[in-house]
Design a protein around this motif. Structure first.
Motif, short mmCIF file in Angstrom:
data_model
loop_
_atom_site.label_atom_id
_atom_site.label_comp_id
_atom_site.label_asym_id
_atom_site.label_seq_id
_atom_site.Cartn_x
_atom_site.Cartn_y
_atom_site.Cartn_z
N ASN A 99 0.86 -1.18 0.00
CA ASN A 99 0.00 0.00 0.00
C ASN A 99 0.90 1.23 0.00
O ASN A 99 2.10 1.12 -0.24
N ALA A 100 0.34 2.36 0.28
CA ALA A 100 1.11 3.60 0.22
C ALA A 100 2.20 3.67 1.29
O ALA A 100 3.12 4.47 1.18
N TYR A 101 2.10 2.81 2.29
CA TYR A 101 2.99 2.93 3.45
C TYR A 101 3.93 1.73 3.62
O TYR A 101 5.00 1.88 4.21
N SER A 102 3.51 0.58 3.17
CA SER A 102 4.28 -0.62 3.47
C SER A 102 4.24 -1.61 2.32
O SER A 102 3.34 -1.58 1.49
N THR A 103 5.23 -2.49 2.34
CA THR A 103 5.28 -3.63 1.42
C THR A 103 5.27 -4.89 2.26
O THR A 103 5.97 -4.97 3.28
N PHE A 104 4.49 -5.88 1.83
CA PHE A 104 4.32 -7.10 2.60
C PHE A 104 4.74 -8.30 1.75
O PHE A 104 4.28 -8.44 0.61
N TRP A 105 5.56 -9.18 2.36
CA TRP A 105 6.05 -10.37 1.67
C TRP A 105 5.81 -11.61 2.50
O TRP A 105 5.93 -11.57 3.74
N GLY A 106 5.54 -12.70 1.81
CA GLY A 106 5.55 -13.99 2.46
C GLY A 106 6.97 -14.48 2.60
O GLY A 106 7.92 -13.89 2.08
N GLN A 107 7.12 -15.63 3.31
CA GLN A 107 8.46 -16.16 3.58
C GLN A 107 9.02 -16.90 2.36
O GLN A 107 10.23 -17.14 2.29
N GLY A 108 8.17 -17.23 1.42
CA GLY A 108 8.60 -17.92 0.21
C GLY A 108 8.49 -19.42 0.33
O GLY A 108 8.61 -19.99 1.41
N THR A 109 8.26 -20.05 -0.83
CA THR A 109 8.20 -21.50 -0.89
C THR A 109 9.04 -21.95 -2.10
O THR A 109 8.94 -21.37 -3.19
N GLN A 110 9.86 -22.96 -1.89
CA GLN A 110 10.78 -23.41 -2.93
C GLN A 110 10.07 -24.31 -3.93
O GLN A 110 9.38 -25.26 -3.54
N VAL A 111 10.25 -24.00 -5.20
CA VAL A 111 9.78 -24.85 -6.29
C VAL A 111 11.01 -25.29 -7.08
O VAL A 111 11.79 -24.46 -7.55
#
Length: 115
Positions: A99-111
């Motif tokens: 959003n205008a204030y933050s970026t959100f990420w998951g921890q990731g999953t390996q493929v």
């Protein structure tokens, strides 16, 4: 805000996987959701995006026709169905929004796509 991704793993070329990302801590239905991937030694790549209501999607050229992004706002979940997988699809896949204030990420999953 919490993202919990699942569904990664080892698959042979030509196989399929379905990634899931369950989101909590914000109003999921108000956010465009994205899947990114990062292969070893390479930069992060935007794979697919989906609008808040799920009626519009966009894909990287490298995955068009093979990957499908979808969402279930009742379950706060975004999915990535991956078909006809290739060795070059090997990467860590992460869900993302901002959003205008933050970026959100998951921890990731390996493929990993390998015979």
């Amino acid at each position: 805000v919490q993202f919990v991704e699942s569904g990664g793993g080892l698959v042979q070329p030509g196989g399929s996987l379905r990634l899931s990302c369950v989101v909590s801590g914000f109003t999921f239905s108000a956010y465009i959701m994205n899947w990114y991937r990062q292969a070893p030694g390479k930069g992060r790549e935007l794979v697919a995006s989906i609008s808040t209501r799920g009626d519009r999607t966009n894909y990287a050229d490298s995955v068009k026709g093979r990957f499908t992004i979808s969402r279930d706002n009742a379950k706060n979940t975004v999915y990535l169905q991956m078909n006809s997988l290739k060795p070059e699809d090997t990467a860590v896949y992460s869900c993302h929004t901002d959003n205008a204030y933050s970026t959100f990420w998951g921890q990731g999953t390996q493929v990993t796509v390998s015979s």
